[in-house]
Scaffold this motif. Structure first.
Motif, PDB file in Angstrom:
ATOM      1  N   MET A  69      47.145 -21.120 -31.583  1.00 31.29           N
ATOM      2  CA  MET A  69      47.711 -20.933 -30.243  1.00 31.29           C
ATOM      3  C   MET A  69      47.092 -21.981 -29.329  1.00 31.29           C
ATOM      4  N   ALA A  70      47.942 -22.736 -28.634  1.00 31.14           N
ATOM      5  CA  ALA A  70      47.469 -23.794 -27.735  1.00 31.14           C
ATOM      6  C   ALA A  70      47.706 -23.368 -26.296  1.00 31.14           C
ATOM      7  N   VAL A  71      46.639 -23.392 -25.480  1.00 30.30           N
ATOM      8  CA  VAL A  71      46.708 -22.961 -24.085  1.00 30.30           C
ATOM      9  C   VAL A  71      46.237 -24.102 -23.188  1.00 30.30           C
ATOM     10  N   ALA A  72      46.959 -24.331 -22.114  1.00 27.78           N
ATOM     11  CA  ALA A  72      46.548 -25.282 -21.078  1.00 27.78           C
ATOM     12  C   ALA A  72      46.299 -24.509 -19.794  1.00 27.78           C
ATOM     13  N   VAL A  73      45.197 -24.805 -19.117  1.00 25.12           N
ATOM     14  CA  VAL A  73      44.954 -24.159 -17.820  1.00 25.12           C
ATOM     15  C   VAL A  73      45.949 -24.710 -16.799  1.00 25.12           C
ATOM     16  N   ALA A  74      46.116 -23.991 -15.715  1.00 19.65           N
ATOM     17  CA  ALA A  74      47.175 -24.315 -14.752  1.00 19.65           C
ATOM     18  C   ALA A  74      47.072 -25.719 -14.189  1.00 19.65           C
ATOM     19  N   ASP A  75      45.857 -26.222 -13.985  1.00 13.76           N
ATOM     20  CA  ASP A  75      45.694 -27.557 -13.409  1.00 13.76           C
ATOM     21  C   ASP A  75      45.426 -28.619 -14.469  1.00 13.76           C
ATOM     22  N   ALA A  76      45.839 -28.364 -15.716  1.00  9.37           N
ATOM     23  CA  ALA A  76      45.725 -29.364 -16.783  1.00  9.37           C
ATOM     24  C   ALA A  76      46.687 -30.512 -16.533  1.00  9.37           C
ATOM     25  N   LEU A  77      46.484 -31.609 -17.234  1.00  9.49           N
ATOM     26  CA  LEU A  77      47.411 -32.731 -17.125  1.00  9.49           C
ATOM     27  C   LEU A  77      48.813 -32.308 -17.542  1.00  9.49           C
ATOM     28  N   PRO A  78      49.843 -32.863 -16.904  1.00  3.64           N
ATOM     29  CA  PRO A  78      51.230 -32.473 -17.235  1.00  3.64           C
ATOM     30  C   PRO A  78      51.552 -32.603 -18.716  1.00  3.64           C
ATOM     31  N   SER A  79      51.075 -33.662 -19.381  1.00  2.00           N
ATOM     32  CA  SER A  79      51.392 -33.858 -20.796  1.00  2.00           C
ATOM     33  C   SER A  79      50.823 -32.740 -21.658  1.00  2.00           C
ATOM     34  N   LEU A  80      49.658 -32.191 -21.280  1.00  2.00           N
ATOM     35  CA  LEU A  80      49.061 -31.103 -22.040  1.00  2.00           C
ATOM     36  C   LEU A  80      49.824 -29.798 -21.788  1.00  2.00           C
ATOM     37  N   ARG A  81      50.223 -29.581 -20.544  1.00  2.00           N
ATOM     38  CA  ARG A  81      50.989 -28.374 -20.231  1.00  2.00           C
ATOM     39  C   ARG A  81      52.319 -28.360 -20.984  1.00  2.00           C
ATOM     40  N   GLU A  82      52.929 -29.528 -21.139  1.00  2.00           N
ATOM     41  CA  GLU A  82      54.221 -29.594 -21.830  1.00  2.00           C
ATOM     42  C   GLU A  82      54.100 -29.215 -23.302  1.00  2.00           C
ATOM     43  N   GLU A  83      52.987 -29.520 -23.925  1.00  2.00           N
ATOM     44  CA  GLU A  83      52.821 -29.252 -25.351  1.00  2.00           C
ATOM     45  C   GLU A  83      52.234 -27.875 -25.632  1.00  2.00           C
ATOM     46  N   ALA A  84      51.679 -27.225 -24.626  1.00  2.00           N
ATOM     47  CA  ALA A  84      50.982 -25.960 -24.848  1.00  2.00           C
ATOM     48  C   ALA A  84      51.968 -24.818 -25.115  1.00  2.00           C
ATOM     49  N   ASP A  85      51.502 -23.825 -25.874  1.00  2.00           N
ATOM     50  CA  ASP A  85      52.284 -22.602 -26.065  1.00  2.00           C
ATOM     51  C   ASP A  85      52.273 -21.764 -24.796  1.00  2.00           C
ATOM     52  N   ILE A  86      51.145 -21.768 -24.100  1.00  2.00           N
ATOM     53  CA  ILE A  86      50.968 -20.960 -22.892  1.00  2.00           C
ATOM     54  C   ILE A  86      50.269 -21.806 -21.835  1.00  2.00           C
ATOM     55  N   VAL A  87      50.708 -21.672 -20.593  1.00  2.00           N
ATOM     56  CA  VAL A  87      50.018 -22.261 -19.436  1.00  2.00           C
ATOM     57  C   VAL A  87      49.536 -21.108 -18.570  1.00  2.00           C
ATOM     58  N   THR A  88      48.241 -21.085 -18.279  1.00  2.00           N
ATOM     59  CA  THR A  88      47.684 -19.974 -17.511  1.00  2.00           C
ATOM     60  C   THR A  88      48.120 -20.047 -16.050  1.00  2.00           C
ATOM     61  N   ASP A 136      43.829 -19.093 -36.910  1.00  2.00           N
ATOM     62  CA  ASP A 136      43.374 -17.843 -36.291  1.00  2.00           C
ATOM     63  C   ASP A 136      42.577 -18.091 -35.021  1.00  2.00           C
ATOM     64  N   VAL A 137      42.797 -19.264 -34.412  1.00  2.00           N
ATOM     65  CA  VAL A 137      42.024 -19.672 -33.239  1.00  2.00           C
ATOM     66  C   VAL A 137      42.966 -19.942 -32.073  1.00  2.00           C
ATOM     67  N   VAL A 138      42.550 -19.509 -30.874  1.00  2.00           N
ATOM     68  CA  VAL A 138      43.212 -19.896 -29.630  1.00  2.00           C
ATOM     69  C   VAL A 138      42.404 -21.044 -29.036  1.00  2.00           C
ATOM     70  N   GLY A 139      43.075 -22.161 -28.758  1.00  2.00           N
ATOM     71  CA  GLY A 139      42.412 -23.297 -28.138  1.00  2.00           C
ATOM     72  C   GLY A 139      42.853 -23.454 -26.698  1.00  2.00           C
ATOM     73  N   ILE A 140      41.937 -23.826 -25.823  1.00  2.00           N
ATOM     74  CA  ILE A 140      42.268 -23.971 -24.401  1.00  2.00           C
ATOM     75  C   ILE A 140      41.610 -25.231 -23.862  1.00  2.00           C
ATOM     76  N   GLY A 141      42.371 -26.029 -23.097  1.00  2.00           N
ATOM     77  CA  GLY A 141      41.850 -27.279 -22.572  1.00  2.00           C
ATOM     78  C   GLY A 141      42.622 -27.742 -21.360  1.00  2.00           C
ATOM     79  N   ASP A 142      42.302 -28.984 -20.908  1.00  2.00           N
ATOM     80  CA  ASP A 142      42.918 -29.454 -19.659  1.00  2.00           C
ATOM     81  C   ASP A 142      43.224 -30.953 -19.634  1.00  2.00           C
ATOM     82  N   ALA A 143      42.706 -31.752 -20.605  1.00  2.00           N
ATOM     83  CA  ALA A 143      42.785 -33.209 -20.437  1.00  2.00           C
ATOM     84  C   ALA A 143      43.294 -33.908 -21.701  1.00  2.00           C
ATOM     85  N   GLU A 144      43.350 -35.271 -21.612  1.00  2.00           N
ATOM     86  CA  GLU A 144      43.932 -36.068 -22.695  1.00  2.00           C
ATOM     87  C   GLU A 144      43.242 -35.830 -24.032  1.00  2.00           C
TER      88      GLU A 144
END
Length: 578
Positions: A183-202, A164-172
Motif C-alpha cells: 500500500m502506497a500512501v502520500a501525505v497531503a502536502d507531498a509532491l504532486p507526482s507522488l500523490r498521483e502514484e499513491a493508492d491513498i492521499v491523506t 504486507d507493508v504500508v509505505g508513506i512518504g512525501d518527496a522524489e
C-alpha cells in the motif's frame, strides 16, 4: 492483520522541521503495541538523525542514507549497504567549490544547483554512481542503492514481505520504496507526482497524515484499499473480453473437475503469476506433481520431501522463514494413511506463520480430498472459520472437509460435464446450485462461478503457464497411486482383480498375465485410457493408443509384440531416477 508494518519517510512525513511531534510518536507506539513493525526509511545520515531524534527506539528498523545504511535499534552498529564514496569524487567536488558537501558512510550529498558539477565529476572519473534528488537536495549513491533496496534489507531482517507493508512518504526519493510496498500512501502536502502514484492521499500533511494512517490501520485496515487492479492476480479472460482475477489475499479458489481436465494447468499458471508478483506460496503436494514449480523473481521455490522420504513440519516452517522463498511440500514419500495427519498438523502452523508475518500469501492444497477428507475437523483454536489466500484442487468436492471449504469464493470447473461438477461443488459448499446449461469445454477453458454472489457461471479461457507442467517421473514409475487411479487387470468376465498402483507394477503384472487378459484390455483401449485419465499424460496415451489400434489382437506372438511395444513406450517416457 493484513498489513504488518508501516515504512515511513522522516522529513515531511513523520517529522516537521526535523522534529517528531508527541502525537505522531504516540501513534507509532500504538502501532507497535498492536504487533506491527515501524521501519524508518530516510535520506538523513545516521548521526544527523540521532541529533534531531535522540530516541530511535520508536523504530523497529532504520534505513538511513537513502537506502545505503541499515541499523536495528537498540544496536548502534550500522551496516553499510554499499561501498564508501571514492576519495577522488570528494576531492574533485571540493576543488569545484561544491558546498555544502556532506560525506556519509556511503552517500555524498549537496544541494541544487550543484547537480551539474556532481554529474560532470561522475562522468569524468568514470564512476558507476547515480544521482537522486530530494526537494532540492542532491544525493550521490552507488548504482542500484535507493530507499527500496534498503527497505528490502530491513524487511528480510524482520521476516516480512513488502506486500504486507504500508509505505508513506512525501518527496522524489520516496517513489521507489512506495512502489515496493503493498500500500502506497502520500501525505497531503507531498509532491504532486507522488500523490498521483499513491493508492491513498491523506487529508493531513506531514505528521498529521501519518497519525491518520496509523489510526486507520488500528481501527479498520480493510478500509485501506490499493488502487483497483494493483493487488489482484489474473486467472483468465472471460467470453465478454473482461479479465477474471482474484484479490491477492482475500479469496479462496476451488479448482475441481475430472482427471485430465486441466486442473494442474490452471494451478501451474496461477502459481507462476503469484511468483512473478513476488508473493510467497506453499504447495501441499501429495503426489509430487509440483516439484518443478516456477520460482519467483527474488528466489527459488524449494521442494521438501522425496520419493522415499517425507518432509517434516518444522523444516517446512523453517524454509518459509525467508519471505522471498516459496515451498513445495512433497508428501509422496509418506504412506497414504500418514498424509492427512501430516496436513492436519502443518495447516495450523501455516496459519500461525501468517498471523505473525502475513506469509505464505497463498496456500495450495492438491488432491485435497485425500489430505483433508470430509471427516477432518479444524481442532486448532487458531484456525479461522473461513481460510482465504488458498487454492484447493480436487476431483471430488463432496469428499472434502466442509471446514476447509467455508471460505471458497470462486469455483473453477474443468473437464467433462462441468455442469455436473458445479452441482457437486454447490452441494459440498452448502449453497444453491447455479443454472448451467450443458457445455463442452475446449482445451484451456474453465467455467468460473462465484458461489457466494449468486451470479451465473461464465466460460473463461485460462491464461496458460509459460512453462509446461513437468511430470514427476517417480510418482508414476515407482510410487503408489490411489485405488481410484490404479490399473486393474480383470480380463474377460472379470475373472481377475490384479491391481497395478504404478507403472513399474503395471509392466510386471502385464508381463505375467495370460494372453487372453492382455488382449482383452488391449482390444478395449483400456491401457491408453488409464494413462490419459489417471496419469494425465496425453503424449504417452496417444502412443499407446496407436499400438492398440495397430496390434494384431490374436494370442501368442502378436500379444507378445504389443506387450514389448507398450513396455518400450512407457520406459522411454518414464525412466526411474536412481
Amino acid at each position: 492483520m493484513r498489513y504488518h508494518a508501516l515504512a515511513c519517510d522522516y522529513d515531511g512525513t513523520i517529522a516537521e522541521r526535523g522534529v517528531v511531534a508527541p502525537a505522531t510518536r504516540a501513534a507509532l507506539a500504538r502501532l507497535r503495541a498492536s504487533g506491527r513493525r515501524v521501519v524508518l526509511v530516510t535520506g538523513r545520515l545516521l548521526g544527523d538523525l540521532e541529533r534531531v531524534c535522540p530516541d530511535l527506539s520508536i523504530f523497529d528498523a532504520i534505513v538511513a542514507e537513502n537506502g545505503a545504511v541499515y541499523v536495528r535499534p537498540p544496536a548502534r552498529e550500522p551496516r553499510r549497504l554499499g561501498p564508501a564514496p571514492p576519495d577522488a569524487l570528494i576531492d574533485r567536488l571540493r576543488a569545484r567549490g561544491v558546498t555544502p558537501l556532506v560525506r556519509g558512510e556511503v552517500i555524498v550529498a549537496t544541494s541544487q544547483p550543484f547537480e551539474v558539477e556532481v554529474m560532470d565529476a561522475i562522468r569524468v572519473l568514470g564512476l558507476e554512481l547515480q544521482v537522486i534528488f530530494n526537494k532540492g537536495a542532491v544525493m550521490v549513491l552507488p548504482s542500484g542503492v535507493n530507499k527500496a533496496s534498503g527497505l528490502d534489507v530491513a524487511l528480510a531482517d524482520l521476516g516480512l514481505s513488502a506486500h504486507d507493508v504500508v509505505g508513506i512518504g512525501d518527496a522524489e526519493n520516496d517513489h521507489a520504496f512506495l512502489a515496493r510496498c503493498g500500500m502506497a500512501v502520500a501525505v497531503a502536502d507531498a509532491l504532486p507526482s507522488l500523490r498521483e502514484e499513491a493508492d491513498i492521499v491523506t487529508r493531513g500533511g506531514a505528521g498529521a497524515g501519518t497519525v491518520e494512517i496509523a489510526e486507520a490501520l488500528l481501527a479498520d485496515e480493510d478500509a485501506l484499499a490499493p488502487r483497483p487492479g494493483r493487488a489482484e492476480i489474473e486467472i483468465g479472460k472471460r467470453a465478454d473480453g473482461g479479465v477474471l482475477s482474484v484479490p491477492d489475499r482475500g479469496s479462496a479458489i476451488l479448482c475441481v473437475g475430472t482427471s485430465g481436465g486441466g486442473k494442474s494447468t490452471i494451478v501451474t499458471g496461477f502459481l507462476e503469476r503469484v511468483a512473478e508478483r513476488g508473493y510467497q506460496y506453499c504447495v501441499i503436494d501429495p503426489e509430487g506433481d509440483y516439484a518443478d514449480a516456477e520460482p519467483g523473481p527474488e528466489g527459488a521455490a524449494v521442494s521438501l520431501g522425496a520419493a522415499r522420504r517425507g518432509p517434516t513440519v518444522d523444516e517446512v516452517i523453517a524454509a518459509l522463514s525467508a519471505p522471498q522463498r516459496s515451498v513445495v511440500v512433497n508428501l509422496f514419500g509418506l504412506p497414504l494413511e500418514e498424509r492427512p495427519r501430516f496436513c492436519a498438523v502443518l495447516l495450523p502452523r501455516l496459519v500461525e506463520l501468517r498471523a505473525r508475518f502475513g506469509r505464505p500469501h497463498w496456500i495450495v492444497i492438491d488432491e485435497v480430498h485425500h489430505v483433508l477428507p470430509r471427516d477432518w475437523q479444524a481442532t486448532d483454536a487458531a484456525m479461522p472459520d473461513a481460510l482465504t489466500g488458498i487454492a484447493l484442487v480436487t476431483v471430488h468436492p463432496d469428499h472434502v472437509a466442509p471446514a476447509i471449504l467455508a471460505g471458497v469464493s470462486l469455483v473453477l470447473a474443468v473437464g467433462r460435464d462441468p455442469g455436473a461438477t458445479l452441482r457437486a461443488s454447490a452441494a459440498a459448499l452448502g449453497v444453491a446450485p447455479p443454472e448451467a446449461a450443458a457445455i463442452e469445454l475446449r482445451p484451456g477453458e474453465a467455467i468460473a462461478w462465484h458461489p457466494r454472489e449468486g451470479g451465473a457461471p461464465a466460460r473463461v479461457r485460462v491464461f496458460p503457464a509459460r512453462v509446461e507442467h513437468k511430470r514427476h517421473v517417480r510418482k508414476y514409475a515407482e510410487g503408489e497411486l490411489g485405488p481410484d487411479e490404479s490399473f486393474y487387470f480383470r480380463g474377460p468376465d472379470d475373472r481377475l482383480n490384479l491391481r497395478a498402483q504404478n507403472l513399474q507394477l503395471f509392466l510386471q503384472v502385464g508381463d505375467g498375465v495370460d494372453d487372453d487378459t492382455w488382449v482383452h484390455h488391449l482390444r478395449q483401449h483400456d491401457y491408453s485410457r488409464w494413462i490419459r485419465s489417471a496419469l494425465k499424460d496425453d503424449d504417452l496415451a496417444e502412443e499407446v493408443a496407436r499400438i492398440e489400434e495397430e496390434a494384431d489382437l490374436g494370442p501368442g506372438p502378436s500379444a507378445a509384440d504389443s506387450r514389448a511395444r507398450i513396455r518400450a513406450a512407457i520406459e522411454a517416457h518414464y525412466t526411474a531416477a536412481p
